[in-house]
Design an enzyme around this catalytic site. Structure first.
Site, PDB file in Angstrom:
ATOM      1  N   GLU A 182       0.796  -1.232   0.000  1.00  0.00           N
ATOM      2  CA  GLU A 182       0.000   0.000   0.000  1.00  0.00           C
ATOM      3  C   GLU A 182       0.832   1.286   0.000  1.00  0.00           C
ATOM      4  O   GLU A 182       0.786   2.078   0.950  1.00  0.00           O
ATOM      5  CB  GLU A 182      -0.963  -0.008   1.192  1.00  0.00           C
ATOM      6  CG  GLU A 182      -1.924  -1.183   1.159  1.00  0.00           C
ATOM      7  CD  GLU A 182      -2.981  -1.163   2.260  1.00  0.00           C
ATOM      8  OE1 GLU A 182      -2.949  -0.259   3.116  1.00  0.00           O
ATOM      9  OE2 GLU A 182      -3.847  -2.063   2.247  1.00  0.00           O
ATOM     10  N   GLU A 198      -5.325  -8.640   0.261  1.00  0.00           N
ATOM     11  CA  GLU A 198      -6.078  -8.252   1.465  1.00  0.00           C
ATOM     12  C   GLU A 198      -7.512  -7.974   1.079  1.00  0.00           C
ATOM     13  O   GLU A 198      -7.794  -7.398   0.019  1.00  0.00           O
ATOM     14  CB  GLU A 198      -5.515  -6.974   2.103  1.00  0.00           C
ATOM     15  CG  GLU A 198      -4.232  -7.151   2.846  1.00  0.00           C
ATOM     16  CD  GLU A 198      -3.760  -5.871   3.536  1.00  0.00           C
ATOM     17  OE1 GLU A 198      -4.606  -5.029   3.918  1.00  0.00           O
ATOM     18  OE2 GLU A 198      -2.539  -5.713   3.678  1.00  0.00           O
TER      19      GLU A 198
HETATM   20  O1  IFM Z   1      -4.490  -3.533   8.944  1.00  0.00           O
HETATM   21  C1  IFM Z   1      -4.367  -2.949   7.684  1.00  0.00           C
HETATM   22  C2  IFM Z   1      -3.180  -3.505   6.928  1.00  0.00           C
HETATM   23  O2  IFM Z   1      -1.997  -3.373   7.638  1.00  0.00           O
HETATM   24  C3  IFM Z   1      -3.018  -2.761   5.619  1.00  0.00           C
HETATM   25  N1  IFM Z   1      -4.252  -2.764   4.864  1.00  0.00           N
HETATM   26  C4  IFM Z   1      -5.464  -2.398   5.547  1.00  0.00           C
HETATM   27  C5  IFM Z   1      -5.593  -3.196   6.843  1.00  0.00           C
HETATM   28  C6  IFM Z   1      -6.897  -2.826   7.555  1.00  0.00           C
HETATM   29  O3  IFM Z   1      -6.966  -1.458   7.790  1.00  0.00           O
END
Ligand code: IFM
Length: 466
Positions: free
Chosen positions: A166, A367
């Site tokens: 990210e 994710e």
């Molecule tokens: O917990 C975070 C993760 O570290 C990065 N992406 C979003 C998740 C939830 O906010």
């Protein structure tokens, strides 16, 4: 009803990151990270929470690997803590930190679980921050050195690498808004400089993997991508959606897949910031070094409304109660306990769009998850029906994308365990497995049981069977 089966060999995974679960900040010679530092500054993290213990995974990793096996997943995405391998960010290497991840990788492989390894999930060695951190181009080469050491040590066993998690969030929250470590409130120029250095670090890691010539590991970036929609058909809202898409998505994807920054955004930034002189000759060739797959972190869409005259960005995100989907029907929009709109169908749009615009890279959902705060009930179980529904609906949307020809190789749910949710501390629970932070007892939630059934069937099982 037809069974929605996933492709053979599909990776069913769960995801975590080092700082969010490991604890043991000083063990085995680990160096301080920017998060170790940030959490000690008063007022930075809700409730004064820290990652000092978190899920105590650094010590309990063997039990957690057993739990992964119990869930029946065949992939586990985790991150390596850079300061465990290089306490100061650069050599010398701390052998004990390296051995820890080596044992973890072996234990996963023994149970038929593919390691999906992220190199940078936000825990920069603090010593490098003292020298400028991601504001500085020198950090890129330090990262390349760290990545090369990981490839040399684990390249024979790791099939899936992710470079940077990210990058947009790192620049936005870490360097523009100061809400994440290192907590700076730079201007947009500072933010875009950080984006560029993170992308350059990504490209350099890809080059190092190719150079290492060990194993047949695949490598890619893990951006968080949000499909954008205008709040109305007004041209100003349509333009706001297009521009915000450039800020969040295209800036990163165009650089990696086309070797250019998108022209409209480059112009926008130049008007705002002057020449982007931190972009040097050859940088975009490095950034666009061919990768093997794309990690996609998907949480929600962004619906945009123009706010003329607002600086730096003339728009705002709106949270609608219902929306007209691209399929032409009106759908209500539920929210997670954190207020994030739950819009599974937008995942299909997003994936089809990446396929159409960027040459159909193999995609892994690295994710996808939601905050719901359910804890153990009187029967000792965690009945998190809303997460069960969330998982089902997102997998249905993913399956739709696969049916439309998007090459999706796997899905990693965020998260395996409830964990340290950065500036929001421990109150926000994302896990398929509940963690009692007092006792460190793990309880597989109903959503975890449901996910285990899906993984076992390699197909979308009905929610009623959960
Ligand atoms: O917990 C975070 C993760 O570290 C990065 N992406 C979003 C998740 C939830 O906010």
């Amino acid at each position: 009803m037809t069974t929605r089966t996933f492709p053979d060999g599909f990776l069913w995974g769960v995801a975590t990151s080092a700082y969010q679960i490991e604890g043991s900040p000083g063990a085995d010679g680990k160096g301080e990270s920017i998060w170790d530092r940030f959490v000690r500054e008063p007022g930075r993290v809700a409730g004064g929470d820290t990652g000092d213990v978190a899920c105590d995974h650094y010590r309990r990793w063997r039990g957690d690997v057993e739990l992964l096996a119990e869930l029946g997943v065949n992939a586990y995405r985790f991150s390596i803590s850079w300061p465990r391998l290089f306490p100061s960010g650069r050599p010398p290497l701390e052998r004990r930190g390296l051995d820890h991840y080596s044992r973890l990788i072996d234990a996963l492989l023994e149970r038929g679980i593919e390691p999906v390894v992220t190199l940078y999930h936000w825990d920069l060695p603090a010593a490098l921050d003292d020298e400028g951190g991601w504001r500085s181009r020198d950090t890129v080469e330090c990262f390349a050195g760290y990545a090369a050491a990981c490839f040399e040590a684990f390249g024979d066993r790791v099939g899936w690498w992710l470079t940077i998690n990210e990058p947009w969030i790192v620049g936005l929250l870490g360097y523009l808004h100061g809400l994440h470590a290192p907590g700076y409130k730079d201007d947009v120029r500072g933010e875009v400089t950080v984006f560029h250095h993170l992308l350059l670090a990504h490209g350099r890691a890809v080059q190092e993997l190719r150079r290492a010539g060990v194993g047949d590991g695949r490598i890619g970036l893990a951006p968080n991508l949000s499909p954008h929609y205008p709040a109305s058909e007004r041209p100003a809202d349509v333009e706001a959606a297009r521009a915000s898409d450039g800020y969040v998505n295209r800036w990163f994807l165009d650089a990696v897949y086309r070797g250019t920054y998108p022209e409209d955004m480059r112009r926008r930034y130049e008007e705002l910031l002057g020449p982007l002189d931190f972009v040097r000759a050859g940088d975009l060739e490095t950034i666009s070094e061919p990768t093997d797959y794309l990690g996609v972190n998907y949480y929600s869409f962004r619906m945009m409304q123009a706010v003329p005259g607002d600086r730096p960005w003339p728009w705002r995100v709106v949270v609608p109660e219902q929306v007209e989907t691209t399929g032409g029907f009106t759908a209500g929009v539920a929210s997670t306990a954190a207020g994030t709109p739950v819009v599974p169908w937008a995942l299909t749009d997003l994936l089809v769009r990446v396929r159409d615009d960027y040459g159909a890279p193999p995609i892994m959902i690295t994710e996808n998850g939601a905050v719901y705060e359910d804890g153990p009930g009187p029967d000792g179980r965690v009945h998190d029906e809303r997460r069960v529904r969330f998982v089902h609906d997102h997998l249905a949307a993913l399956h739709d994308a696969i049916e439309r020809g998007v090459p999706v190789v796997g899905y990693c749910h965020w998260s395996f365990l409830d964990n340290f949710e950065w500036a929001l501390g421990y109150a926000q629970r994302f896990g398929l497995v509940h963690v009692d932070y007092e006792t460190q007892r793990r309880t597989v939630k109903d959503s975890g049981r449901y996910y285990a059934r899906v993984a076992a069937a390699n197909a979308l099982v009905p929610v009623d069977d959960a």
